[in-house]
Design a protein around this motif. Sequence first.
Motif, mmCIF file in Angstrom:
data_model
loop_
_atom_site.group_PDB
_atom_site.id
_atom_site.type_symbol
_atom_site.label_atom_id
_atom_site.label_comp_id
_atom_site.label_asym_id
_atom_site.label_seq_id
_atom_site.Cartn_x
_atom_site.Cartn_y
_atom_site.Cartn_z
ATOM 1 N N UNK A 270 -3.356 2.509 -9.690
ATOM 2 C CA UNK A 270 -3.735 3.782 -9.894
ATOM 3 C C UNK A 270 -2.845 4.597 -8.859
ATOM 4 N N UNK A 271 -2.455 4.397 -7.850
ATOM 5 C CA UNK A 271 -1.747 5.143 -6.934
ATOM 6 C C UNK A 271 -0.467 5.222 -7.635
ATOM 7 N N UNK A 272 0.225 4.097 -8.042
ATOM 8 C CA UNK A 272 1.261 3.946 -8.468
ATOM 9 C C UNK A 272 1.699 5.063 -9.876
ATOM 10 N N UNK A 273 0.666 5.143 -10.770
ATOM 11 C CA UNK A 273 0.537 5.757 -11.749
ATOM 12 C C UNK A 273 0.365 7.196 -11.560
ATOM 13 N N UNK A 274 -0.099 7.491 -10.434
ATOM 14 C CA UNK A 274 -0.267 8.975 -9.990
ATOM 15 C C UNK A 274 0.999 9.385 -9.563
ATOM 16 N N UNK A 275 1.918 8.702 -9.129
ATOM 17 C CA UNK A 275 3.046 8.949 -8.700
ATOM 18 C C UNK A 275 4.089 9.364 -9.445
ATOM 19 N N UNK B 130 0.730 -1.075 0.058
ATOM 20 C CA UNK B 130 0.050 -0.087 -0.141
ATOM 21 C C UNK B 130 0.763 1.278 0.118
ATOM 22 N N UNK B 131 0.301 2.397 -0.076
ATOM 23 C CA UNK B 131 1.037 3.438 -0.374
ATOM 24 C C UNK B 131 1.806 4.075 0.997
ATOM 25 N N UNK C 226 -6.134 -2.964 -8.904
ATOM 26 C CA UNK C 226 -6.316 -1.662 -9.449
ATOM 27 C C UNK C 226 -6.186 -0.392 -8.876
ATOM 28 N N UNK C 227 -6.539 -0.307 -7.300
ATOM 29 C CA UNK C 227 -6.304 0.792 -6.771
ATOM 30 C C UNK C 227 -4.770 1.120 -6.175
ATOM 31 N N UNK C 228 -4.052 -0.057 -6.233
ATOM 32 C CA UNK C 228 -2.636 0.342 -5.972
ATOM 33 C C UNK C 228 -1.810 0.594 -7.328
#
Length: 122
Positions: free
Chosen positions: A99-104, A49-50, A95-97
Amino acid sequence: MLTRTEARKIALSVPGTREKLYFNKPSIFHGEDFVAVVHDKHPAVVLRVSSIEMRDMMLEAEPAHFYITDHYKNWPSLLVRLEALDRATLKALIGARIAQLDAMPSKKPRIPLKKAKKVTKR
């Protein structure tokens, strides 16, 4: 409830994932970022997780789904119980993880998935 085999197949079915060895275990990656691994001793999926704060919030919100062992105490990861997982939930978590990675901003380049080569008979 999912089996280990089903969990692995579902995680790999999420767009942008690929399998690669991590600590000598087949694990799920997005680019060069570790996302998850089906635990070989616990009936669970290890999910990165983030942050530890996010992990602690998830543990508090859904103790029937998530837990940690001492091994994960100092890492932003948690275990997701296979008995509490279904296909949609696992895909949503992965998928949520992603999306977090793609946003960073990425420190490492994302490796695009390679298309399988067509095998021709001679």
